[in-house]
Design a protein around this motif. Structure first.
Motif, PDB file in Angstrom:
ATOM      1  N   UNK A  87       0.831  -1.203   0.000  1.00 43.24           N
ATOM      2  CA  UNK A  87       0.000   0.000   0.000  1.00 43.24           C
ATOM      3  C   UNK A  87       0.864   1.250   0.000  1.00 43.24           C
ATOM      4  N   UNK A  88       1.881   1.258   0.837  1.00 45.51           N
ATOM      5  CA  UNK A  88       2.817   2.383   0.877  1.00 45.51           C
ATOM      6  C   UNK A  88       4.070   1.950   0.135  1.00 45.51           C
ATOM      7  N   UNK A  89       4.370   2.635  -0.951  1.00 51.72           N
ATOM      8  CA  UNK A  89       5.479   2.236  -1.812  1.00 51.72           C
ATOM      9  C   UNK A  89       6.789   2.798  -1.284  1.00 51.72           C
ATOM     10  N   UNK A  90       7.304   2.180  -0.224  1.00 52.87           N
ATOM     11  CA  UNK A  90       8.589   2.593   0.322  1.00 52.87           C
ATOM     12  C   UNK A  90       9.738   1.985  -0.474  1.00 52.87           C
ATOM     13  N   UNK A  91       9.415   1.072  -1.397  1.00 56.89           N
ATOM     14  CA  UNK A  91      10.458   0.413  -2.176  1.00 56.89           C
ATOM     15  C   UNK A  91      10.945   1.256  -3.349  1.00 56.89           C
ATOM     16  N   UNK A  92      10.211   2.302  -3.695  1.00 57.93           N
ATOM     17  CA  UNK A  92      10.642   3.185  -4.779  1.00 57.93           C
ATOM     18  C   UNK A  92      10.652   4.619  -4.267  1.00 57.93           C
ATOM     19  N   UNK A  93      11.573   5.434  -4.754  1.00 57.94           N
ATOM     20  CA  UNK A  93      11.617   6.818  -4.266  1.00 57.94           C
ATOM     21  C   UNK A  93      10.461   7.642  -4.835  1.00 57.94           C
ATOM     22  N   UNK A  94      10.042   8.617  -4.060  1.00 55.28           N
ATOM     23  CA  UNK A  94       8.976   9.505  -4.524  1.00 55.28           C
ATOM     24  C   UNK A  94       9.523  10.405  -5.621  1.00 55.28           C
ATOM     25  N   UNK A  95       8.754  10.643  -6.661  1.00 59.89           N
ATOM     26  CA  UNK A  95       9.239  11.529  -7.721  1.00 59.89           C
ATOM     27  C   UNK A  95       9.362  12.964  -7.216  1.00 59.89           C
ATOM     28  N   UNK A  96      10.254  13.688  -7.826  1.00 59.49           N
ATOM     29  CA  UNK A  96      10.471  15.067  -7.401  1.00 59.49           C
ATOM     30  C   UNK A  96       9.247  15.927  -7.692  1.00 59.49           C
ATOM     31  N   UNK A  97       8.670  15.723  -8.870  1.00 55.81           N
ATOM     32  CA  UNK A  97       7.440  16.425  -9.245  1.00 55.81           C
ATOM     33  C   UNK A  97       6.376  15.368  -9.504  1.00 55.81           C
ATOM     34  N   UNK A  98       5.315  15.434  -8.731  1.00 58.64           N
ATOM     35  CA  UNK A  98       4.255  14.432  -8.875  1.00 58.64           C
ATOM     36  C   UNK A  98       3.201  14.913  -9.852  1.00 58.64           C
ATOM     37  N   UNK A  99       2.731  13.986 -10.662  1.00 55.36           N
ATOM     38  CA  UNK A  99       1.650  14.297 -11.593  1.00 55.36           C
ATOM     39  C   UNK A  99       0.318  14.269 -10.848  1.00 55.36           C
ATOM     40  N   UNK A 100      -0.655  14.923 -11.401  1.00 57.32           N
ATOM     41  CA  UNK A 100      -1.983  14.942 -10.786  1.00 57.32           C
ATOM     42  C   UNK A 100      -2.587  13.544 -10.795  1.00 57.32           C
ATOM     43  N   UNK A 101      -2.312  12.776 -11.834  1.00 62.81           N
ATOM     44  CA  UNK A 101      -2.893  11.439 -11.951  1.00 62.81           C
ATOM     45  C   UNK A 101      -2.174  10.395 -11.102  1.00 62.81           C
ATOM     46  N   UNK A 102      -1.057  10.750 -10.476  1.00 64.42           N
ATOM     47  CA  UNK A 102      -0.298   9.801  -9.661  1.00 64.42           C
ATOM     48  C   UNK A 102      -0.902   9.750  -8.263  1.00 64.42           C
ATOM     49  N   UNK A 103      -1.628   8.665  -7.965  1.00 64.36           N
ATOM     50  CA  UNK A 103      -2.239   8.533  -6.642  1.00 64.36           C
ATOM     51  C   UNK A 103      -1.508   7.506  -5.782  1.00 64.36           C
ATOM     52  N   UNK A 104      -0.261   7.264  -6.077  1.00 62.33           N
ATOM     53  CA  UNK A 104       0.548   6.323  -5.311  1.00 62.33           C
ATOM     54  C   UNK A 104       1.002   6.969  -4.008  1.00 62.33           C
ATOM     55  N   UNK A 105       0.907   6.215  -2.928  1.00 63.60           N
ATOM     56  CA  UNK A 105       1.371   6.701  -1.631  1.00 63.60           C
ATOM     57  C   UNK A 105       2.828   6.271  -1.469  1.00 63.60           C
ATOM     58  N   UNK A 106       3.728   7.230  -1.445  1.00 61.88           N
ATOM     59  CA  UNK A 106       5.158   6.946  -1.311  1.00 61.88           C
ATOM     60  C   UNK A 106       5.621   7.013   0.142  1.00 61.88           C
ATOM     61  N   UNK A 107       4.701   7.095   1.068  1.00 62.29           N
ATOM     62  CA  UNK A 107       5.049   7.175   2.479  1.00 62.29           C
ATOM     63  C   UNK A 107       5.221   8.591   2.970  1.00 62.29           C
ATOM     64  N   UNK A 108       4.998   9.567   2.102  1.00 68.43           N
ATOM     65  CA  UNK A 108       5.155  10.963   2.502  1.00 68.43           C
ATOM     66  C   UNK A 108       3.809  11.648   2.727  1.00 68.43           C
ATOM     67  N   UNK A 109       2.746  10.874   2.758  1.00 64.70           N
ATOM     68  CA  UNK A 109       1.421  11.439   2.973  1.00 64.70           C
ATOM     69  C   UNK A 109       0.948  11.124   4.383  1.00 64.70           C
ATOM     70  N   UNK A 110       0.079  11.963   4.891  1.00 65.25           N
ATOM     71  CA  UNK A 110      -0.473  11.739   6.216  1.00 65.25           C
ATOM     72  C   UNK A 110      -1.562  10.680   6.186  1.00 65.25           C
ATOM     73  N   UNK A 111      -1.888  10.183   7.366  1.00 66.01           N
ATOM     74  CA  UNK A 111      -2.956   9.200   7.470  1.00 66.01           C
ATOM     75  C   UNK A 111      -4.245   9.886   7.921  1.00 66.01           C
ATOM     76  N   UNK A 112      -5.248   9.094   8.266  1.00 63.07           N
ATOM     77  CA  UNK A 112      -6.545   9.648   8.663  1.00 63.07           C
ATOM     78  C   UNK A 112      -6.432  10.478   9.939  1.00 63.07           C
ATOM     79  N   UNK A 113      -5.560  10.071  10.855  1.00 60.93           N
ATOM     80  CA  UNK A 113      -5.381  10.827  12.095  1.00 60.93           C
ATOM     81  C   UNK A 113      -4.871  12.236  11.793  1.00 60.93           C
ATOM     82  N   UNK A 114      -3.942  12.347  10.856  1.00 62.59           N
ATOM     83  CA  UNK A 114      -3.410  13.668  10.499  1.00 62.59           C
ATOM     84  C   UNK A 114      -4.468  14.542   9.833  1.00 62.59           C
ATOM     85  N   UNK A 115      -5.405  13.913   9.140  1.00 69.51           N
ATOM     86  CA  UNK A 115      -6.482  14.694   8.528  1.00 69.51           C
ATOM     87  C   UNK A 115      -7.475  15.191   9.572  1.00 69.51           C
ATOM     88  N   UNK A 116      -7.773  14.335  10.550  1.00 66.74           N
ATOM     89  CA  UNK A 116      -8.738  14.723  11.578  1.00 66.74           C
ATOM     90  C   UNK A 116      -8.145  15.690  12.598  1.00 66.74           C
TER      91      UNK A 116
END
Length: 200
Positions: free
Chosen positions: A95-124
């Motif tokens: 689910x969290x793609x820690x095996x590949x580095x996050x791209x420097x510039x992310x495309x709008x269509x890229x919905x891959x979680x590279x481990x740099x996004x917050x979870x539900x707790x961070x949203x609430x």
């Protein structure tokens, strides 16, 4: 729940030949008994000495567990500490793609979680920093000595040059590469303040 006499006949005798059949086929009686839902011995009195009858309570195979009972997981040796999980092959995409580095510039269509996004707790419950537009990657970003000094001046931390050099030295010792970020400076300042308060 008691059953009536006609219900007992239906349950124990199964499907009989139709009354319109003048000559029932051979073996129809034996076939009807084979179609029965319950055998006659499965109908028991509702209470001892009562004329009302009820189906006997069915028992499950698990009601009579033998002393040699074993689960399949115990047969597979699936107990804690026996076979490490590294021996099991992994399938699918994490689910969290820690095996590949996050791209420097992310495309709008890229919905891959590279481990740099917050979870539900961070949203609430967002942090004070994220409410101000400062995110985790900004706090842990490696910065130069001049940039850290400018950040500290802008937030109102007054340090002499000697004190700042000591804070920088302690923060650089905490990282094995000698890199310093805002979080490491904050930790060193907190430790210095705690030791000052403790010494008073």
């Amino acid at each position: 729940m008691p059953i009536q006499e006609y219900e007992e006949k239906i349950i124990t005798q199964g499907k009989r030949a139709s009354p319109t059949d003048l000559i029932p086929p051979e073996g129809a009686e034996a076939k009807a008994d084979a179609d029965a839902v319950l055998r006659q011995e499965d109908i028991v009195p509702l209470e001892p000495g009562s004329s009302q009858k009820t189906p006997r309570t069915l028992s499950r195979p698990t009601d009579r567990v033998s002393s040699d009972y074993r689960t399949t997981s115990s047969q597979y040796n699936a107990v804690f500490g026996c076979i490490p999980q590294s021996c099991y092959p992994l399938y699918g995409v994490p689910t969290i793609r820690a095996d590949i580095p996050a791209p420097r510039f992310r495309r709008i269509s890229d919905n891959t979680n590279y481990g740099d996004q917050g979870d539900a707790y961070n949203l609430l419950y967002p942090t004070i920093y994220s409410n101000k537009g400062v995110y985790e990657r900004d706090i842990f970003k490696t910065r130069s000595k001049e940039e850290i000094a400018r950040i500290l001046r802008n937030i109102g931390v007054q340090l002499s040059d000697e004190s700042f050099d000591e804070v920088w030295r302690q923060a650089s010792l905490k990282d094995h590469r000698g890199e310093v970020c805002v979080e490491s400076i904050r930790n060193v300042l907190d430790e210095m303040q705690a030791s000052y308060i403790k010494s008073r």
